[in-house]
Design an enzyme around this catalytic site. Structure first.
Site, PDB file in Angstrom:
ATOM      1  N   THR A  23       0.818  -1.206   0.000  1.00 14.33           N
ATOM      2  CA  THR A  23       0.000   0.000   0.000  1.00 14.33           C
ATOM      3  C   THR A  23       0.853   1.258   0.000  1.00 14.33           C
ATOM      4  OG1 THR A  23      -1.641  -1.270   1.237  1.00 14.33           O
ATOM      5  CG2 THR A  23      -1.966   1.108   1.151  1.00 14.33           C
ATOM      6  N   TYR A  71       4.779 -12.618   4.747  1.00 14.59           N
ATOM      7  CA  TYR A  71       3.697 -11.957   4.006  1.00 14.59           C
ATOM      8  C   TYR A  71       3.420 -12.774   2.756  1.00 14.59           C
ATOM      9  CZ  TYR A  71       1.361  -8.100   1.426  1.00 14.59           C
ATOM     10  OH  TYR A  71       0.494  -7.322   0.707  1.00 14.59           O
ATOM     11  N   LYS A 130       1.119 -12.778   7.528  1.00  9.99           N
ATOM     12  CA  LYS A 130       0.044 -11.952   6.984  1.00  9.99           C
ATOM     13  C   LYS A 130      -0.499 -12.709   5.784  1.00  9.99           C
ATOM     14  CE  LYS A 130      -0.920  -7.667   4.479  1.00  9.99           C
ATOM     15  NZ  LYS A 130      -0.370  -6.423   3.883  1.00  9.99           N
ATOM     16  N   ILE A 140      -3.937  -6.334   8.946  1.00  8.00           N
ATOM     17  CA  ILE A 140      -3.111  -5.286   8.345  1.00  8.00           C
ATOM     18  C   ILE A 140      -3.973  -4.694   7.240  1.00  8.00           C
ATOM     19  CG2 ILE A 140      -0.987  -4.719   7.120  1.00  8.00           C
ATOM     20  CD1 ILE A 140       0.404  -6.927   8.639  1.00  8.00           C
TER      21      ILE A 140
END
EC number: 4.3.3.7
Length: 297
Positions: free
Chosen positions: A47, A136, A165, A206
């Site tokens: 992001t 992740y 994540k 998240i």
């Protein structure tokens, strides 16, 4: 017990002004997150447009995040991934040396390592630092899936790898991971399924939407972690439309547009190949936002 960073976390956008990193604007965004109950911030992730930041900009973002969160309860889980293991190690070491509380390390993209290659990649990263490491997994972007057996192997073999994540979009994946290793910290990486993951044993989120609505994301997460699932679901249901519109185009295009519309960033700028949303989608984002109480600075 492993040291872990969890709860309500925001995958921060990176504001630009005239093509350059807007450092003052970045600090303001972080202070707003702190004010609205977020447990941790995640600078320079997907992001945060990490793929188009220079190494210097990447490091500056981490430094600003750490300095702004100093003497607060908010942790900094710094993005520190790369598809070259030596570079991921360098970023992890920098984050640790400059005060980050932990790192988020995306699976190597494009070069498609085997599961053994993934294991060795992450083991090297974990051995290079003492701070917590969160895996992740986002196969839709990386072309690489960290399978449950590899996640659990890394969790068992590396003291500072505490969880993952999960952004595969699969609730089944999260349930499978927790069934095989209940002590693993599974965090939602997709706002649309935050509640299902939290209600099935996830330890946090998240979030992209929490750039815009940190107070609501924090409340949802904290209710769920306190086993107040009805209250959590009420908030989740209210957030359904905004979560959906935030992915009408590739992240972070919609969330940055929303932040600009809300007056939370001064200019709407992306780094190519990312560009402004279509006129139609911009109108949809603006219309959807009217149903939400968006807190200012």
């Amino acid at each position: 017990m492993k040291k872990a960073i969890f709860g309500a976390m925001t995958a921060l956008i990176t504001p630009f002004k005239n093509g350059k990193l807007d450092e003052a604007g970045y600090e303001k965004l972080i202070k707003r997150q702190i004010k609205n109950g977020i447990d941790a911030i995640v600078p320079v992730g997907t992001t945060g447009e990490s793929a188009t930041l220079t190494h210097d900009e990447h490091r500056i973002c981490i430094e600003i995040a750490v300095e702004t969160c100093k003497n607060t309860k908010v942790k900094v889980l710094a993005g520190a991934g790369s598809n070259a293991t030596h570079e991921a190690v360098d970023l992890a070491e920098f984050a640790e040396a400059h005060g980050a509380d932990g790192i988020l390390s995306v699976a190597p993209y494009y070069n498609k390592p085997t599961q053994e290659g993934l294991y060795l990649h992450y083991k090297n990263i974990a051995n290079s630092v003492k701070i917590p490491v969160l895996l992740y997994n986002v196969p839709g972007r990386t072309g690489c899936d960290i399978l449950p057996e590899t996640v659990i192997r890394l969790f068992n073999d590396c003291e500072n790898i505490y969880g993952v994540k999960e952004a595969s979009g699969s609730i089944d994946r999260c349930v499978d991971l927790l069934a095989h290793e209940p002590k693993l910290y599974v965090l939602s990486g997709e706002d649309a399924i935050n509640y299902p993951i939290l209600s099935n044993g996830g330890k946090g989120v998240i979030s992209v939407t929490s750039n815009l609505l940190p107070d609501q994301t924090a409340a949802l997460t904290h209710y769920a972690l306190d086993n107040e699932f009805l209250k959590a679901k009420e908030i989740n249901d209210r957030l359904y439309n905004i979560n959906k519109i935030m992915f009408c185009e590739s992240n972070p295009i919609p969330i940055k547009a929303a932040m600009f519309i809300a007056g939370l960033i001064d200019t709407l700028e992306y780094r190519l190949p990312l560009c402004n949303p279509s006129v139609d989608n911009l109108k949809k984002i603006e219309e959807t936002m009217k149903s939400y109480d968006i807190k200012g600075f």
